[in-house]
Design a protein around this motif. Structure first.
Motif, PDB file in Angstrom:
ATOM      1  N   LEU A  56      38.374  68.740  36.948  1.00 22.88           N
ATOM      2  CA  LEU A  56      37.685  68.204  38.131  1.00 22.88           C
ATOM      3  C   LEU A  56      36.255  67.818  37.793  1.00 22.88           C
ATOM      4  O   LEU A  56      35.786  66.741  38.164  1.00 22.88           O
ATOM      5  CB  LEU A  56      37.709  69.221  39.271  1.00 22.88           C
ATOM      6  CG  LEU A  56      36.989  68.809  40.552  1.00 22.88           C
ATOM      7  CD1 LEU A  56      37.667  67.588  41.150  1.00 22.88           C
ATOM      8  CD2 LEU A  56      36.975  69.953  41.536  1.00 22.88           C
ATOM      9  N   LEU A  57      35.565  68.660  37.062  1.00 17.92           N
ATOM     10  CA  LEU A  57      34.185  68.381  36.665  1.00 17.92           C
ATOM     11  C   LEU A  57      34.108  67.119  35.816  1.00 17.92           C
ATOM     12  O   LEU A  57      33.220  66.276  36.006  1.00 17.92           O
ATOM     13  CB  LEU A  57      33.605  69.567  35.901  1.00 17.92           C
ATOM     14  CG  LEU A  57      32.168  69.451  35.423  1.00 17.92           C
ATOM     15  CD1 LEU A  57      31.223  69.287  36.607  1.00 17.92           C
ATOM     16  CD2 LEU A  57      31.795  70.649  34.601  1.00 17.92           C
ATOM     17  N   ALA A  58      35.041  66.954  34.886  1.00 14.17           N
ATOM     18  CA  ALA A  58      35.054  65.771  34.027  1.00 14.17           C
ATOM     19  C   ALA A  58      35.316  64.519  34.853  1.00 14.17           C
ATOM     20  O   ALA A  58      34.648  63.492  34.662  1.00 14.17           O
ATOM     21  CB  ALA A  58      36.117  65.925  32.945  1.00 14.17           C
ATOM     22  N   ALA A  59      36.263  64.582  35.763  1.00 12.99           N
ATOM     23  CA  ALA A  59      36.572  63.420  36.598  1.00 12.99           C
ATOM     24  C   ALA A  59      35.378  63.048  37.472  1.00 12.99           C
ATOM     25  O   ALA A  59      35.038  61.864  37.600  1.00 12.99           O
ATOM     26  CB  ALA A  59      37.802  63.706  37.460  1.00 12.99           C
ATOM     27  N   VAL A  60      34.712  64.036  38.054  1.00 16.57           N
ATOM     28  CA  VAL A  60      33.534  63.765  38.888  1.00 16.57           C
ATOM     29  C   VAL A  60      32.415  63.162  38.046  1.00 16.57           C
ATOM     30  O   VAL A  60      31.738  62.218  38.481  1.00 16.57           O
ATOM     31  CB  VAL A  60      33.061  65.061  39.592  1.00 16.57           C
ATOM     32  CG1 VAL A  60      31.693  64.883  40.224  1.00 16.57           C
ATOM     33  CG2 VAL A  60      34.074  65.490  40.641  1.00 16.57           C
ATOM     34  N   ILE A  62      32.679  61.331  35.319  1.00 20.15           N
ATOM     35  CA  ILE A  62      32.995  59.942  34.977  1.00 20.15           C
ATOM     36  C   ILE A  62      32.802  59.029  36.180  1.00 20.15           C
ATOM     37  O   ILE A  62      32.185  57.958  36.076  1.00 20.15           O
ATOM     38  CB  ILE A  62      34.437  59.833  34.423  1.00 20.15           C
ATOM     39  CG1 ILE A  62      34.523  60.532  33.061  1.00 20.15           C
ATOM     40  CG2 ILE A  62      34.859  58.379  34.294  1.00 20.15           C
ATOM     41  CD1 ILE A  62      35.931  60.667  32.524  1.00 20.15           C
ATOM     42  N   VAL A  63      33.307  59.445  37.337  1.00 20.25           N
ATOM     43  CA  VAL A  63      33.160  58.635  38.547  1.00 20.25           C
ATOM     44  C   VAL A  63      31.675  58.465  38.891  1.00 20.25           C
ATOM     45  O   VAL A  63      31.220  57.357  39.225  1.00 20.25           O
ATOM     46  CB  VAL A  63      33.933  59.259  39.732  1.00 20.25           C
ATOM     47  CG1 VAL A  63      33.585  58.580  41.043  1.00 20.25           C
ATOM     48  CG2 VAL A  63      35.435  59.182  39.465  1.00 20.25           C
ATOM     49  N   ALA A  64      30.891  59.537  38.788  1.00 21.05           N
ATOM     50  CA  ALA A  64      29.462  59.461  39.118  1.00 21.05           C
ATOM     51  C   ALA A  64      28.720  58.499  38.194  1.00 21.05           C
ATOM     52  O   ALA A  64      27.881  57.718  38.651  1.00 21.05           O
ATOM     53  CB  ALA A  64      28.836  60.850  39.054  1.00 21.05           C
ATOM     54  N   THR A  65      29.040  58.533  36.907  1.00 19.61           N
ATOM     55  CA  THR A  65      28.347  57.635  35.977  1.00 19.61           C
ATOM     56  C   THR A  65      28.728  56.182  36.225  1.00 19.61           C
ATOM     57  O   THR A  65      27.893  55.292  36.072  1.00 19.61           O
ATOM     58  CB  THR A  65      28.624  58.012  34.508  1.00 19.61           C
ATOM     59  OG1 THR A  65      30.033  58.066  34.291  1.00 19.61           O
ATOM     60  CG2 THR A  65      27.992  59.339  34.148  1.00 19.61           C
ATOM     61  N   VAL A  66      29.974  55.931  36.616  1.00 18.47           N
ATOM     62  CA  VAL A  66      30.375  54.562  36.947  1.00 18.47           C
ATOM     63  C   VAL A  66      29.663  54.102  38.215  1.00 18.47           C
ATOM     64  O   VAL A  66      29.184  52.965  38.301  1.00 18.47           O
ATOM     65  CB  VAL A  66      31.912  54.458  37.091  1.00 18.47           C
ATOM     66  CG1 VAL A  66      32.311  53.126  37.721  1.00 18.47           C
ATOM     67  CG2 VAL A  66      32.579  54.624  35.738  1.00 18.47           C
ATOM     68  N   LEU A  67      29.555  54.995  39.216  1.00 15.23           N
ATOM     69  CA  LEU A  67      28.915  54.627  40.477  1.00 15.23           C
ATOM     70  C   LEU A  67      27.432  54.292  40.310  1.00 15.23           C
ATOM     71  O   LEU A  67      26.902  53.478  41.061  1.00 15.23           O
ATOM     72  CB  LEU A  67      29.086  55.741  41.516  1.00 15.23           C
ATOM     73  CG  LEU A  67      30.509  55.924  42.049  1.00 15.23           C
ATOM     74  CD1 LEU A  67      30.568  57.115  42.998  1.00 15.23           C
ATOM     75  CD2 LEU A  67      31.015  54.655  42.720  1.00 15.23           C
ATOM     76  N   VAL A  68      26.766  54.897  39.343  1.00 13.04           N
ATOM     77  CA  VAL A  68      25.351  54.589  39.109  1.00 13.04           C
ATOM     78  C   VAL A  68      25.186  53.565  37.983  1.00 13.04           C
ATOM     79  O   VAL A  68      24.100  53.384  37.456  1.00 13.04           O
ATOM     80  CB  VAL A  68      24.518  55.863  38.814  1.00 13.04           C
ATOM     81  CG1 VAL A  68      24.515  56.789  40.012  1.00 13.04           C
ATOM     82  CG2 VAL A  68      24.991  56.579  37.568  1.00 13.04           C
ATOM     83  N   ALA A  69      26.285  52.898  37.635  1.00 11.01           N
ATOM     84  CA  ALA A  69      26.299  51.807  36.655  1.00 11.01           C
ATOM     85  C   ALA A  69      25.871  52.251  35.253  1.00 11.01           C
ATOM     86  O   ALA A  69      25.285  51.474  34.500  1.00 11.01           O
ATOM     87  CB  ALA A  69      25.466  50.629  37.130  1.00 11.01           C
ATOM     88  N   GLU A  70      26.175  53.473  34.891  1.00 16.00           N
ATOM     89  CA  GLU A  70      25.940  53.971  33.527  1.00 16.00           C
ATOM     90  C   GLU A  70      27.284  53.947  32.792  1.00 16.00           C
ATOM     91  O   GLU A  70      27.910  54.965  32.553  1.00 16.00           O
ATOM     92  CB  GLU A  70      25.352  55.383  33.565  1.00 16.00           C
ATOM     93  CG  GLU A  70      23.948  55.449  34.091  1.00 16.00           C
ATOM     94  CD  GLU A  70      22.939  54.791  33.175  1.00 16.00           C
ATOM     95  OE1 GLU A  70      23.222  54.640  31.967  1.00 16.00           O
ATOM     96  OE2 GLU A  70      21.866  54.416  33.667  1.00 16.00           O
TER      97      GLU A  70
END
Length: 165
Positions: A56-60, A62-70
Protein backbone atom coordinates in the motif's frame (compact mmCIF):
# COMPACT_ATOMS: atom_id res chain seq x y z
CA UNK A 1 8.46 -6.55 -14.07
CA UNK A 2 12.04 -5.37 -13.44
CA UNK A 3 12.92 -5.89 -17.09
CA UNK A 4 9.78 -4.05 -18.23
CA UNK A 5 10.54 -1.14 -15.89
CA UNK A 6 14.13 -0.90 -17.13
CA UNK A 7 13.09 -1.07 -20.79
CA UNK A 8 10.44 1.61 -20.33
CA UNK A 9 12.95 3.83 -18.51
CA UNK A 10 15.40 3.47 -21.40
CA UNK A 11 12.59 4.25 -23.86
CA UNK A 12 11.73 7.38 -21.88
CA UNK A 13 15.38 8.50 -21.90
CA UNK A 14 15.58 7.99 -25.67
CA UNK A 15 12.36 9.96 -26.14
CA UNK A 16 13.74 12.80 -24.01
CA UNK A 17 16.97 12.83 -26.00
CA UNK A 18 14.91 13.05 -29.19
CA UNK A 19 13.11 16.08 -27.78
CA UNK A 20 9.81 14.36 -27.12
CA UNK A 21 9.27 15.14 -23.43
CA UNK A 22 5.50 14.58 -23.34
CA UNK A 23 5.61 11.04 -24.82
CA UNK A 24 8.50 10.25 -22.45
CA UNK A 25 6.37 11.31 -19.50
CA UNK A 26 3.48 9.17 -20.78
CA UNK A 27 5.80 6.17 -20.98
CA UNK A 28 6.82 6.75 -17.35
CA UNK A 29 3.20 7.26 -16.27
CA UNK A 30 2.22 4.06 -18.09
CA UNK A 31 4.98 2.18 -16.31
CA UNK A 32 3.83 3.63 -12.99
CA UNK A 33 0.27 2.54 -13.74
CA UNK A 34 1.33 -1.01 -14.53
CA UNK A 35 3.41 -1.26 -11.35
CA UNK A 36 0.63 0.25 -9.20
CA UNK A 37 -1.85 -2.21 -10.70
CA UNK A 38 0.53 -5.06 -10.00
CA UNK A 39 1.06 -3.81 -6.43
CA UNK A 40 -2.67 -3.45 -5.76
CA UNK A 41 -3.32 -6.93 -7.14
CA UNK A 42 -0.54 -8.33 -4.95
CA UNK A 43 -1.85 -6.40 -1.93
CA UNK A 44 -5.39 -7.78 -2.34
CA UNK A 45 -4.03 -11.32 -2.67
CA UNK A 46 -1.91 -10.90 0.46
CA UNK A 47 -4.80 -9.40 2.44
CA UNK A 48 -6.93 -12.43 1.56
CA UNK A 49 -4.20 -14.60 3.09
CA UNK A 50 -4.13 -12.44 6.23
CA UNK A 51 -0.81 -10.71 5.52
CA UNK A 52 -0.32 -6.97 5.62
CA UNK A 53 2.71 -5.62 3.78
CA UNK A 54 4.25 -2.45 2.42
CA UNK A 55 2.46 -2.76 -0.91
CA UNK A 56 0.00 0.00 0.00
CA UNK A 57 2.80 2.41 0.88
CA UNK A 58 4.57 1.72 -2.42
CA UNK A 59 1.38 2.21 -4.44
CA UNK A 60 0.61 5.49 -2.64
CA UNK A 61 4.18 6.72 -3.22
CA UNK A 62 4.00 6.01 -6.94
CA UNK A 63 0.57 7.62 -7.34
CA UNK A 64 1.68 10.68 -5.31
CA UNK A 65 4.80 11.21 -7.41
CA UNK A 66 2.78 10.97 -10.62
CA UNK A 67 0.20 13.44 -9.27
CA UNK A 68 2.92 16.03 -8.55
CA UNK A 69 4.47 15.39 -11.99
CA UNK A 70 7.66 13.78 -10.64
CA UNK A 71 7.67 11.09 -13.30
CA UNK A 72 11.28 10.01 -12.81
CA UNK A 73 10.72 9.63 -9.07
CA UNK A 74 7.75 7.39 -9.86
CA UNK A 75 9.97 5.35 -12.18
CA UNK A 76 12.67 5.01 -9.52
CA UNK A 77 10.12 3.87 -6.92
CA UNK A 78 8.72 1.38 -9.45
CA UNK A 79 12.23 0.09 -10.13
CA UNK A 80 12.90 -0.29 -6.41
CA UNK A 81 9.63 -2.15 -5.84
CA UNK A 82 10.01 -4.51 -8.79
CA UNK A 83 13.69 -5.10 -8.05
CA UNK A 84 12.98 -5.85 -4.39
CA UNK A 85 10.23 -8.26 -5.36
CA UNK A 86 12.52 -10.03 -7.83
CA UNK A 87 15.26 -10.38 -5.20
CA UNK A 88 12.75 -11.70 -2.68
CA UNK A 89 11.50 -14.31 -5.16
CA UNK A 90 15.08 -15.34 -5.94
CA UNK A 91 15.96 -15.68 -2.24
CA UNK A 92 12.83 -17.72 -1.54
CA UNK A 93 13.46 -20.13 -4.40
CA UNK A 94 17.10 -20.54 -3.42
CA UNK A 95 16.22 -21.20 0.22
CA UNK A 96 13.57 -23.72 -0.85
CA UNK A 97 16.07 -25.47 -3.13
CA UNK A 98 18.79 -25.58 -0.46
CA UNK A 99 16.40 -26.88 2.18
CA UNK A 100 15.18 -29.55 -0.22
CA UNK A 101 18.76 -30.60 -0.94
CA UNK A 102 19.48 -30.81 2.79
CA UNK A 103 16.40 -32.94 3.38
CA UNK A 104 17.31 -35.20 0.45
CA UNK A 105 20.65 -35.91 2.12
CA UNK A 106 18.98 -37.02 5.36
CA UNK A 107 19.85 -40.66 6.03
CA UNK A 108 17.05 -43.20 6.11
CA UNK A 109 19.09 -46.18 7.33
CA UNK A 110 21.42 -46.60 10.32
CA UNK A 111 24.01 -49.35 10.86
CA UNK A 112 23.08 -50.60 14.34
CA UNK A 113 25.47 -52.98 16.14
CA UNK A 114 23.57 -56.11 17.18
CA UNK A 115 24.21 -58.08 20.39
CA UNK A 116 26.49 -60.52 18.53
CA UNK A 117 28.67 -57.63 17.21
CA UNK A 118 27.39 -57.60 13.62
CA UNK A 119 26.03 -54.49 11.90
CA UNK A 120 22.37 -54.57 10.96
CA UNK A 121 20.83 -51.94 8.70
CA UNK A 122 17.67 -50.57 10.31
CA UNK A 123 15.42 -47.58 9.56
CA UNK A 124 16.58 -44.47 11.43
CA UNK A 125 13.23 -44.35 13.26
CA UNK A 126 14.01 -47.76 14.85
CA UNK A 127 17.21 -46.53 16.57
CA UNK A 128 16.62 -46.05 20.30
CA UNK A 129 18.63 -44.45 23.08
CA UNK A 130 21.49 -46.73 24.05
CA UNK A 131 21.94 -48.36 20.62
CA UNK A 132 25.46 -48.45 19.23
CA UNK A 133 25.55 -47.13 15.66
CA UNK A 134 28.43 -47.37 13.16
CA UNK A 135 28.99 -44.42 10.82
CA UNK A 136 31.17 -45.30 7.86
CA UNK A 137 33.48 -42.80 6.08
CA UNK A 138 31.56 -40.41 3.86
CA UNK A 139 28.18 -41.18 5.43
CA UNK A 140 25.87 -38.71 7.09
CA UNK A 141 25.44 -39.29 10.82
CA UNK A 142 21.90 -40.68 11.09
CA UNK A 143 21.08 -39.83 14.73
CA UNK A 144 22.35 -37.68 17.59
CA UNK A 145 24.77 -39.40 19.90
CA UNK A 146 28.18 -39.44 21.46
CA UNK A 147 31.44 -40.66 19.95
CA UNK A 148 32.13 -43.99 21.61
CA UNK A 149 35.44 -45.10 20.12
CA UNK A 150 38.52 -43.17 18.98
CA UNK A 151 38.54 -39.82 17.23
CA UNK A 152 36.57 -38.69 14.22
CA UNK A 153 36.21 -35.81 11.80
CA UNK A 154 32.74 -34.77 10.66
CA UNK A 155 31.72 -32.57 7.74
CA UNK A 156 29.12 -30.24 9.26
CA UNK A 157 29.11 -27.82 6.34
CA UNK A 158 25.57 -28.68 5.23
CA UNK A 159 24.16 -27.67 8.63
CA UNK A 160 26.54 -24.94 9.78
CA UNK A 161 27.44 -23.33 6.48
CA UNK A 162 31.13 -23.51 7.36
CA UNK A 163 33.21 -25.01 4.52
CA UNK A 164 35.68 -26.79 6.81
CA UNK A 165 35.20 -30.25 8.40
Amino acid sequence: MVFLTLVLGICAILLLLAGWAVPAHWVLVGNAGVVVGWQVWSMVRELRNGHLGLDLLAAVAIVATVLVAEFWAAWIIALMITGGSALEDYANSRARRDLGALLDRAPRVAHRVAADGTCVDVPVADVVVGDLVVVRPGEVVPVDGTLDDGAASFDESSTTGEPLP
